[in-house]
Design an enzyme around this catalytic site. Structure first.
Site, mmCIF file in Angstrom:
data_model
loop_
_atom_site.group_PDB
_atom_site.id
_atom_site.type_symbol
_atom_site.label_atom_id
_atom_site.label_comp_id
_atom_site.label_asym_id
_atom_site.label_seq_id
_atom_site.Cartn_x
_atom_site.Cartn_y
_atom_site.Cartn_z
ATOM 1 N N SER A 31 0.865 -1.178 0.000
ATOM 2 C CA SER A 31 0.000 0.000 0.000
ATOM 3 C C SER A 31 0.896 1.221 0.000
ATOM 4 O O SER A 31 1.942 1.212 0.662
ATOM 5 C CB SER A 31 -0.876 0.060 1.256
ATOM 6 O OG SER A 31 -1.995 -0.773 1.152
ATOM 7 N N GLU A 73 -0.973 18.452 -6.621
ATOM 8 C CA GLU A 73 -2.327 18.485 -7.174
ATOM 9 C C GLU A 73 -3.267 17.509 -6.461
ATOM 10 O O GLU A 73 -4.377 17.292 -6.920
ATOM 11 C CB GLU A 73 -2.278 18.152 -8.669
ATOM 12 C CG GLU A 73 -1.405 19.081 -9.490
ATOM 13 C CD GLU A 73 0.099 18.739 -9.453
ATOM 14 O OE1 GLU A 73 0.449 17.716 -8.819
ATOM 15 O OE2 GLU A 73 0.898 19.488 -10.030
ATOM 16 N N SER A 74 -2.873 16.877 -5.381
ATOM 17 C CA SER A 74 -3.672 15.997 -4.500
ATOM 18 C C SER A 74 -2.936 14.689 -4.183
ATOM 19 O O SER A 74 -2.012 14.711 -3.405
ATOM 20 C CB SER A 74 -5.092 15.771 -4.990
ATOM 21 O OG SER A 74 -5.826 16.981 -4.915
ATOM 22 N N HIS A 131 -2.976 0.121 -3.954
ATOM 23 C CA HIS A 131 -3.042 -1.067 -3.099
ATOM 24 C C HIS A 131 -2.910 -2.266 -4.020
ATOM 25 O O HIS A 131 -3.580 -2.323 -5.060
ATOM 26 C CB HIS A 131 -4.363 -1.126 -2.328
ATOM 27 C CG HIS A 131 -4.574 0.096 -1.507
ATOM 28 N ND1 HIS A 131 -3.854 0.349 -0.366
ATOM 29 C CD2 HIS A 131 -5.360 1.177 -1.687
ATOM 30 C CE1 HIS A 131 -4.200 1.515 0.130
ATOM 31 N NE2 HIS A 131 -5.116 2.054 -0.656
ATOM 32 N N CYS A 133 -6.236 17.965 -9.046
ATOM 33 C CA CYS A 133 -6.947 19.192 -9.408
ATOM 34 C C CYS A 133 -6.078 19.967 -10.392
ATOM 35 O O CYS A 133 -4.885 19.696 -10.538
ATOM 36 C CB CYS A 133 -7.327 20.019 -8.191
ATOM 37 S SG CYS A 133 -6.086 20.160 -6.942
#
Lengths: 123, 123
Positions: B56, B63-64, B69, B84
């Protein structure tokens, strides 16, 4: 037998307190506490404060991850709760965060991830 | 004017090479490279190897975030590209990861996050 490997709850929190969702230390604490409220297990977390505003961060958990992005200028926070297993209660995390963010409301959408029928068809 | 603050692409990779998606160091490198392929900006990343198998991890980006996983026992990897801005090309990241995972196919779903009409209604 479960037909999916995991579940993802996408949550949008509206009208949050700007000061809270722009505070990276507070958000990291709240997201880690939300993991515990959901009965999940923290592995590690990483959070970042943007200039002039906004916080992004993720808690990697034994059951996958909790992520957040905040837009203080819109009093808005977007949260993902990606989990596997049957012992997690996402609703407890959501209600806890709603209260802590002073959000007036939230909207959530639940998706399944890892369709075992599809996976087994492709092996 | 854009009606949403962000976009999230959920991708499922099937029939991946088990050795690759169980190698936490390799996955961290590939996910960071995928960020660059998409024309996004790495801030920091955190990855974890599970016992007996599975990885993971998340790359927090300007941008985020990009998250992954993996379930090596199912030759399956699940990836989220949350971004974004208008300069990101998620498709380049997806095609890069498909190739690097030796996946036979992928499925993707694109969602909008942060509906500005809804946000402005609630302020």
């Amino acid at each position: 037998m479960n037909k999916f490997l995991a579940k993802q709850v996408l949550v949008e929190f509206y009208n949050c307190s700007k000061d809270i969702i722009d505070d990276v230390n507070k958000i990291e604490i709240l997201m880690n506490k939300a993991v515990l409220k959901a009965n999940a297990t923290i592995i590690k977390s990483t959070f970042h404060k943007f200039a002039p505003q906004g916080v992004s961060g993720v808690v990697v958990i034994a059951e996958s991850h909790f992520a957040i992005h905040t837009w203080p200028e819109h009093n808005f926070a977007s949260v993902d709760l990606y989990t596997c297993g049957t012992t997690i209660d996402e609703n407890k995390a959501i209600l806890y965060l709603k209260e802590q963010f002073n959000a007036s409301k939230f909207q959530s959408k639940t998706l399944n991830r890892g369709n075992l029928l599809e996976i087994n068809k492709n092996i």
